[in-house]
Design a protein around this motif. Structure first.
Motif, PDB file in Angstrom:
ATOM      1  N   GLU A 235       0.883  -1.217  -0.064  1.00  0.00           N
ATOM      2  CA  GLU A 235       0.074  -0.021   0.038  1.00  0.00           C
ATOM      3  C   GLU A 235       0.914   1.403   0.238  1.00  0.00           C
ATOM      4  O   GLU A 235       1.485   1.478   0.991  1.00  0.00           O
ATOM      5  CB  GLU A 235      -0.739   0.007   1.147  1.00  0.00           C
ATOM      6  CG  GLU A 235      -2.006   1.289   1.137  1.00  0.00           C
ATOM      7  CD  GLU A 235      -2.697   1.165   2.404  1.00  0.00           C
ATOM      8  OE1 GLU A 235      -3.236   0.278   2.787  1.00  0.00           O
ATOM      9  OE2 GLU A 235      -3.126   2.224   2.861  1.00  0.00           O
ATOM     10  N   GLU A 270      -4.872   3.597  -1.927  1.00  0.00           N
ATOM     11  CA  GLU A 270      -5.775   4.577  -0.949  1.00  0.00           C
ATOM     12  C   GLU A 270      -5.932   5.618  -1.545  1.00  0.00           C
ATOM     13  O   GLU A 270      -4.743   6.550  -2.138  1.00  0.00           O
ATOM     14  CB  GLU A 270      -5.290   4.480   0.371  1.00  0.00           C
ATOM     15  CG  GLU A 270      -5.851   5.307   1.418  1.00  0.00           C
ATOM     16  CD  GLU A 270      -5.671   5.049   2.762  1.00  0.00           C
ATOM     17  OE1 GLU A 270      -5.324   3.973   3.369  1.00  0.00           O
ATOM     18  OE2 GLU A 270      -5.684   6.207   3.520  1.00  0.00           O
ATOM     19  N   HIS A 273      -3.876   8.911   0.110  1.00  0.00           N
ATOM     20  CA  HIS A 273      -2.631   8.453  -0.350  1.00  0.00           C
ATOM     21  C   HIS A 273      -2.388   9.160  -1.554  1.00  0.00           C
ATOM     22  O   HIS A 273      -1.070   9.797  -2.037  1.00  0.00           O
ATOM     23  CB  HIS A 273      -2.114   7.240  -0.215  1.00  0.00           C
ATOM     24  CG  HIS A 273      -2.409   6.633   1.372  1.00  0.00           C
ATOM     25  ND1 HIS A 273      -2.023   5.171   1.709  1.00  0.00           N
ATOM     26  CD2 HIS A 273      -2.784   7.064   2.435  1.00  0.00           C
ATOM     27  CE1 HIS A 273      -2.238   5.142   2.710  1.00  0.00           C
ATOM     28  NE2 HIS A 273      -2.744   6.261   3.393  1.00  0.00           N
ATOM     29  N   ASP A 298      -8.198   0.995  -0.810  1.00  0.00           N
ATOM     30  CA  ASP A 298      -8.711   1.584   0.199  1.00  0.00           C
ATOM     31  C   ASP A 298      -9.248   2.850  -0.157  1.00  0.00           C
ATOM     32  O   ASP A 298      -8.819   3.801  -0.375  1.00  0.00           O
ATOM     33  CB  ASP A 298      -7.431   1.888   1.289  1.00  0.00           C
ATOM     34  CG  ASP A 298      -6.938   0.911   2.338  1.00  0.00           C
ATOM     35  OD1 ASP A 298      -7.416  -0.298   1.966  1.00  0.00           O
ATOM     36  OD2 ASP A 298      -6.175   1.243   3.089  1.00  0.00           O
ATOM     37  N   ASP A 342     -11.015   2.737   4.636  1.00  0.00           N
ATOM     38  CA  ASP A 342     -10.159   3.141   5.357  1.00  0.00           C
ATOM     39  C   ASP A 342     -10.334   4.676   5.766  1.00  0.00           C
ATOM     40  O   ASP A 342      -9.824   5.758   5.406  1.00  0.00           O
ATOM     41  CB  ASP A 342      -8.625   2.959   4.933  1.00  0.00           C
ATOM     42  CG  ASP A 342      -7.681   3.112   5.714  1.00  0.00           C
ATOM     43  OD1 ASP A 342      -7.746   3.307   7.027  1.00  0.00           O
ATOM     44  OD2 ASP A 342      -6.479   2.538   5.448  1.00  0.00           O
TER      45      ASP A 342
HETATM   46 NI    NI Z   1      -4.996   2.036   4.011  1.00  0.00          NI
END
Ligand code: NI
Ligand code: XLS
Ligand code: NI
Length: 450
Positions: A235, A270, A273, A298, A342
């Motif tokens: 990730e 994600e 991110h 995510d 998340d």
């Molecule tokens: Ni995450």
């Protein structure tokens, strides 16, 4: 199971009751077939244990304000509290209709004085989780090893300059993979929260990255040994908590995988991110899909005006449409991936009911994105646009270049005497504003009809 949250199963009401029905789905209809697959099988929603059941909604300037039904209950010890929380978690997920969940080892059970004691605590909770998984049919999308919260990881885990930490984390990690195998995790995630640098002056980057790669190799070896076949995922995140994390973004992680020959990895992407690395979520998904490396998602979003990981529930329809368009192009979210929330509610949404509302908002936003993306694919809107945009490459010459049959000289010969002014071409796919307006129309029209 007992109704621990005092909330009924969240129904699908569509838009019949108007847009304001709160504790209900307006777009997410799990069994509805969209482009040949049930919605729930396209989306594979998962609840993140750490955010949804552990996060107190505290921030740098304020204490936790979350109100949860397990607050104020008196348990004899932290282990009992941890066991009780598992039942709350599974009741929550059942009510929501989420078929998957994700967790870190250290979210679910308290630490003991030694790794052996900690593992014992963990085993008890895992027994309970296994029991509740069987009772509800809820499955494990992935689990992971928390190698960033504890103080011992201040200088990283697999990349720590201290070999003692590397050794410790080997023990912690082995246990976590054993749990993955036991619970039938469909994937296993590595997020290197503290694998990176604060400053390169004091950091031997190459040596640390070699250690991280060696680490991954050991994990994969062990997984093979115990017959764990879940998909390994990296990730990426560019920073926070470190100044620079080694898995900066999808492209960086792909390079790492290639450089060290770790082809058994795919990517867990994600949204927030992606934003921190100055990408849209869709761009990151595109990079992974094009490389054949999409693993899982995510699902969350950042805030345009804030430069850190806000973990907001995803409600931006442009994002969800773009992500689902890429997923449909790829055929699925990787071989075994899903959409893991998340994400945490804003601090003002502190009630237990708000926790449901936040998940409903995220699920409905992705269901809506799926519907819009399906319509766009059905019409070949983007496919036709690409076809039009690259049509000159469908020529004999295009084929010849793409199959390595041309040289700089052979091409130069063709253009030397062409009038330079004729070389500017445009076609309708370049009318970007109108493309974006058409996407607006797709969102508006599709959602109106559903
Ligand atoms: Ni995450
Ligand atoms: C933190 C990460 C983390 C991973 C799992 O920013 O998103 O929650 O998903 O360790
Ligand atoms: Ni994150």
């Amino acid at each position: 199971m007992a109704n621990l949250w005092g909330i009924d199963k969240i129904p699908f009401v569509g838009n019949e009751k108007g847009p304001k029905e709160g504790l209900a789905f307006h777009y997410y209809e799990p069994d509805r077939v969209v482009a040949g697959k049930k919605m729930k099988d396209w989306l594979r929603f998962a609840v993140a244990y750490w955010h949804s059941f552990c996060n107190r909604l505290d921030d740098n300037f304020g204490d936790g304000v979350a109100q949860r039904p397990y607050d104020g209950k008196h348990y004899a010890n932290p282990e009992d509290a941890a066991l009780a929380k598992v039942d709350y978690a599974f009741d929550f997920m059942s009510k929501l209709g989420a078929e998957y969940f994700c967790f870190h080892d250290r979210n679910v059970a308290p630490q003991g004085d030694t790794l052996r004691e900690t593992d014992k605590n963990l085993d008890k909770v895992i027994d309970k989780i296994e029991e509740d998984m069987k009772a509800t049919g809820i499955k494990l999308l992935w689990n992971t090893c928390d190698t960033f919260t504890d103080g011992r990881f201040v200088r990283g885990a697999s990349t720590s300059p201290s070999i003692d930490i590397f050794e410790y984390v080997a023990g912690q990690q082995r246990k976590s993979l054993e749990i993955a195998k036991r619970l039938g995790a469909e994937n296993y995630v590595f997020w290197g929260g503290r694998e990176g640098w604060e400053s390169i002056w004091n950091t031997d980057v190459k040596r640390e990255q070699d250690h991280m790669a060696e680490w991954f190799r050991m994990c994969h070896e062990y997984a093979k040994e115990i017959g764990f076949t879940g998909q390994f995922l990296i990730e990426p995140k560019p920073q926070e908590p470190t100044t620079h994390q080694y898995d900066w973004d999808v492209a960086t992680a792909l390079n790492f995988i290639q450089r060290y020959g770790l082809d058994f990895f795919r990517i867990n992407i994600e949204g927030n991110h992606a934003n921190l690395a100055h990408h849209s979520y869709g761009e990151e998904v595109r990079t992974a899909v094009d490389a054949g490396k999409l693993g899982s998602l995510d699902a969350n979003q950042g805030n345009k005006f804030v430069g850190w990981d806000m973990d907001e529930f995803p409600v931006d329809l442009y994002d969800t449409t773009q992500v689902m368009w890429e997923v449909m192009r790829a055929g699925s979210i990787g071989p075994h991936g899903g959409l893991n929330f998340d994400a945490k509610p804003r601090r003002t949404s502190f009630t237990a009911e708000d926790l449901f509302r936040a998940h409903i908002a995220g699920m409905d936003s992705y269901a809506a994105g799926l519907l819009v993306a399906a319509k766009m694919h059905e019409d070949h809107f983007i496919e036709d646009l690409w076809k039009d945009r690259y049509q000159s490459w469908d020529s004999e010459l295009g084929k010849s270049i793409e199959s390595h049959h041309e040289t700089l000289q052979s091409l130069e010969k063709r253009v030397l005497d062409e009038p330079e002014s004729e070389l500017m071409a445009s076609n309708k796919s370049d009318h970007l504003e109108s493309v974006m307006a058409t996407i607006n129309n797709y969102i508006a029209d599709t959602l109106k009809q559903n």
